[in-house]
Write an enzyme that holds these catalytic residues in place. Structure first.
Site, PDB file in Angstrom:
ATOM      1  N   SER A  78       0.799  -1.227   0.000  1.00  0.00           N
ATOM      2  CA  SER A  78       0.000   0.000   0.000  1.00  0.00           C
ATOM      3  C   SER A  78       0.828   1.272   0.000  1.00  0.00           C
ATOM      4  CB  SER A  78      -0.982  -0.009   1.173  1.00  0.00           C
ATOM      5  OG  SER A  78      -0.323  -0.299   2.376  1.00  0.00           O
ATOM      6  N   HIS A 134      -5.715  -3.852  -1.707  1.00  0.00           N
ATOM      7  CA  HIS A 134      -5.608  -2.974  -2.873  1.00  0.00           C
ATOM      8  C   HIS A 134      -5.622  -3.731  -4.199  1.00  0.00           C
ATOM      9  CE1 HIS A 134      -4.862   0.796  -0.722  1.00  0.00           C
ATOM     10  NE2 HIS A 134      -4.190   0.067   0.150  1.00  0.00           N
ATOM     11  N   LYS A 165     -11.977  -0.300  -0.234  1.00  0.00           N
ATOM     12  CA  LYS A 165     -11.152   0.390  -1.225  1.00  0.00           C
ATOM     13  C   LYS A 165     -11.860   0.387  -2.585  1.00  0.00           C
ATOM     14  CE  LYS A 165      -7.536   0.280   1.922  1.00  0.00           C
ATOM     15  NZ  LYS A 165      -6.627  -0.520   2.707  1.00  0.00           N
TER      16      LYS A 165
END
Ligand SMILES: *Cc1c(COP(=O)(O)O)cnc(C)c1O
Length: 391
Positions: free
Chosen positions: A180, A208, A239
């Site tokens: 990240s 992610h 996300k």
């Protein structure tokens, strides 16, 4: 020591080191323009990659659920807070990921804490990439297992550590799939091979990766075609999916175990049903709208190539997370401040979130960014980079 004195000293210490953080308040939607104190800012630090956090179809799904089932789940899932919407989202996710089963957690942070601390104990050893997310590290610490941190994505070093390790308990390799803060991806093929060779459980965190990677958006595991080789696939809905909460996908046995043992699942209230309903809609959209993912990648590739041409150090980023490494904490903060004056929002990331001397700007790309917005940001990055003698 007096309590207030203690707080003063701690805060002053952070301030002196250029590490004191504060909160900015954003109004309105999480899109490429956000409002702060009534002023518009270009948003290059949101994880809302696909624009789903402000997609009206998710809002509609949440509203429909709200009308049927109210706001809160009312109790923990094991008591009487296991709602239809939870089960439907879990079914949708398991089908999407191609696993036997799925379990929701309230957040990704809690998922990692619960998964890791329930599966491992002080007789076990966990091999963890040095740049793994804080929630993984906290989960390992809570479990009591020995934590062996290997240098970032260094498979030779990992193999050497595996070879030398004499643990008689369980062994596991845990990794983020997309890192990240660096925006690079884990060498999952090698990790899976090493896990087979040295008899390790493999756990991945797709926070992610989910919705961003893979032909169908199932994540980096899909991207590498390793769906049958990972024991525990965790990811967040906060996300790319634009919602809140997290999932773990795997075998039915794994899920049954976690329902019984994962304390961050057991001792907390179920996710609000309307959020689960929105999450289900998000997964359906991710599954059916590959063109949105493609447009995200076009923005990403354009931004990264332009930054490289300008001479910025973007590390080994190959994802919509693009770091610009500055090094010095104060310079990084100054850079971010000057961008802010130009109404561009890009976060300054400093230790302890990243290693010492690698302070950086961290940009995240969204599908909603227009070419004009990207070019405007690039112009400003170049100008300020020159002013600060960085390029
Ligand atoms: C964001 C993130 C988490 C935490 O997820 P939340 O749902 O926001 O709590 C966990 N792991 C990684 C790698 C992340 O980036």
């Amino acid at each position: 020591m007096d309590f207030n004195e203690f707080l003063d000293i701690q805060l002053k210490d952070l301030e002196n080191k250029g590490l004191r953080r504060s909160l900015k308040t954003v109004s309105g939607m999480q899109s490429s323009l956000v409002l702060i104190d009534g002023k518009k800012y270009l948003n290059f630090c949101s994880n809302n990659y696909l624009g789903l956090a402000n997609d009206s179809r998710l809002g509609q799904a949440a509203l429909n659920s709200l009308k049927q089932g109210g706001i809160g789940a009312g109790a923990s899932r094991l008591v009487c807070g296991n709602i239809d919407q939870h089960r439907e989202l879990e079914k949708t996710l398991a089908e999407f990921k191609g696993t036997e089963s799925c379990l929701l957690f309230s957040t990704g942070y809690m998922a990692n804490l619960g998964i890791i601390s329930s599966l491992f104990n002080r007789h076990d050893v966990i091999f963890s990439d040095r740049l793994n997310h804080a929630s993984i590290i906290d989960g390992i610490q809570l479990s009591g297992a020995a934590m062996k941190r290997y240098p970032h994505c260094d498979m030779d070093a990992l193999e050497k550590m595996l070879k030398e390790d004499a643990c008689l308990g369980k062994r596991a390799i845990i990794t983020d799939t997309v890192f990240s803060m660096d925006g690079d991806i884990a060498p999952l093929h090698d990790i899976v091979d090493l896990a087979k060779k040295y008899d390790c459980i493999v756990i991945v965190d797709e926070a992610h990766g989910f919705g961003v990677f893979g032909e169908n958006g199932r994540g980096v595991v899909e991207h590498f075609g390793l769906e049958d080789d990972i024991d525990v696939q965790m990811g967040t809905l906060s996300k790319a999916a634009g919602c809140f909460g997290a999932y773990v996908c795997g075998s039915q046995k794994l899920i049954d175990f976690l329902i019984n043992k994962a304390r961050s699942f057991i001792y907390t209230t179920g996710m609000p049903p309307m959020m689960a309903a929105a999450g289900k809609r998000a997964v359906e959209i991710i599954k059916s709208e590959a063109q949105t993912r493609k447009a995200l990648w076009e923005n990403t590739n354009y931004m990264r190539a332009s930054l490289k041409m300008t001479g910025f150090n973007t590390l080994k980023s190959t994802t919509p997370i693009i770091p610009i490494v500055i090094g010095d904490n104060e310079k990084t903060v100054e850079f971010s401040k000057r961008l802010y004056e130009k109404q561009v929002l890009i976060g300054a990331i400093r230790p302890p979130t990243v290693p010492e001397n690698t302070a950086r700007l961290r940009m995240t790309m969204m599908v909603s960014h227009t070419k004009k917005e990207i070019d405007w940001v690039l112009d400003n990055l170049q100008r300020i980079g020159k002013e600060l003698c960085l390029i």
